[in-house]
Design a protein around this motif. Sequence first.
Motif, PDB file in Angstrom:
ATOM      1  N   GLN A 174    -101.133  29.023  48.710  1.00 23.98           N
ATOM      2  CA  GLN A 174    -102.393  27.647  49.602  1.00 23.98           C
ATOM      3  C   GLN A 174    -101.677  27.857  51.047  1.00 23.98           C
ATOM      4  O   GLN A 174    -102.424  27.945  51.894  1.00 23.98           O
ATOM      5  CB  GLN A 174    -103.165  27.707  48.692  1.00 23.98           C
ATOM      6  N   ASP A 175    -100.997  26.951  50.805  1.00 25.96           N
ATOM      7  CA  ASP A 175    -100.515  26.088  51.701  1.00 25.96           C
ATOM      8  C   ASP A 175     -99.209  26.838  52.318  1.00 25.96           C
ATOM      9  O   ASP A 175     -98.418  26.377  53.325  1.00 25.96           O
ATOM     10  CB  ASP A 175    -100.882  25.106  51.864  1.00 25.96           C
ATOM     11  N   ILE A 176     -98.169  27.415  51.571  1.00 27.78           N
ATOM     12  CA  ILE A 176     -96.607  27.585  51.582  1.00 27.78           C
ATOM     13  C   ILE A 176     -96.366  29.550  52.973  1.00 27.78           C
ATOM     14  O   ILE A 176     -97.373  30.231  51.744  1.00 27.78           O
ATOM     15  CB  ILE A 176     -95.600  27.602  50.879  1.00 27.78           C
ATOM     16  N   ALA A 177     -96.192  29.894  53.695  1.00 30.49           N
ATOM     17  CA  ALA A 177     -96.081  31.646  54.323  1.00 30.49           C
ATOM     18  C   ALA A 177     -95.149  32.099  52.574  1.00 30.49           C
ATOM     19  O   ALA A 177     -94.878  32.259  52.341  1.00 30.49           O
ATOM     20  CB  ALA A 177     -95.463  31.725  54.911  1.00 30.49           C
ATOM     21  N   MET A 178     -95.867  33.179  51.575  1.00 29.71           N
ATOM     22  CA  MET A 178     -95.425  33.907  50.722  1.00 29.71           C
ATOM     23  C   MET A 178     -94.551  34.521  50.995  1.00 29.71           C
ATOM     24  O   MET A 178     -93.961  34.167  49.951  1.00 29.71           O
ATOM     25  CB  MET A 178     -96.687  35.241  51.097  1.00 29.71           C
ATOM     26  N   GLY A 179     -93.672  34.743  51.879  1.00 32.07           N
ATOM     27  CA  GLY A 179     -92.680  35.039  51.798  1.00 32.07           C
ATOM     28  C   GLY A 179     -91.355  34.069  51.430  1.00 32.07           C
ATOM     29  O   GLY A 179     -90.744  34.872  51.797  1.00 32.07           O
ATOM     30  N   THR A 180     -91.829  32.305  52.554  1.00 29.09           N
ATOM     31  CA  THR A 180     -91.382  31.788  51.905  1.00 29.09           C
ATOM     32  C   THR A 180     -91.304  31.358  50.562  1.00 29.09           C
ATOM     33  O   THR A 180     -90.721  31.139  50.115  1.00 29.09           O
ATOM     34  CB  THR A 180     -91.326  30.509  53.070  1.00 29.09           C
ATOM     35  N   ALA A 181     -92.745  31.311  50.126  1.00 29.39           N
ATOM     36  CA  ALA A 181     -92.886  30.504  48.601  1.00 29.39           C
ATOM     37  C   ALA A 181     -92.230  31.736  47.700  1.00 29.39           C
ATOM     38  O   ALA A 181     -91.501  31.379  47.018  1.00 29.39           O
ATOM     39  CB  ALA A 181     -93.926  30.745  48.605  1.00 29.39           C
ATOM     40  N   TYR A 182     -91.674  32.510  48.133  1.00 27.34           N
ATOM     41  CA  TYR A 182     -91.198  34.335  47.203  1.00 27.34           C
ATOM     42  C   TYR A 182     -89.922  33.815  47.125  1.00 27.34           C
ATOM     43  O   TYR A 182     -89.424  33.734  46.072  1.00 27.34           O
ATOM     44  CB  TYR A 182     -92.549  35.084  47.310  1.00 27.34           C
TER      45      TYR A 182
END
Length: 104
Positions: A51-59
């Motif tokens: 919800q707060d971290i970009a999808m690519g970075t979080a994944y």
Amino acid sequence: MAWIFLIFSGIAEIIAVNGLNLILRKKNVTSFLVLILGLATSFTLLSFAMQDIAMGTAYAIWTGIGTVGSGIVGIIFYGESKRPARIVFMAMVLSAAVGLKLIS
């Protein structure tokens, strides 16, 4: 708070992978519960983090924590290879995850 969710999501992923390994070694209810609860917790916390971290970075960080953590668990508890090259490549995965955090 999102980064804390992401870290704990990665830890839950390590638990889930350990559950999968337990299932492969001995099929019982406990092994399946470890896998299911680990996955459910991991994906729930990952969704909160995203919800707060970009999808690519979080994944990328989530998979990095899971990959390196599972490798370490395998080395410590299951007698997997401790070859220096393996350790170097796990360190590279970890450094890439830290790099993503630094530029995010």
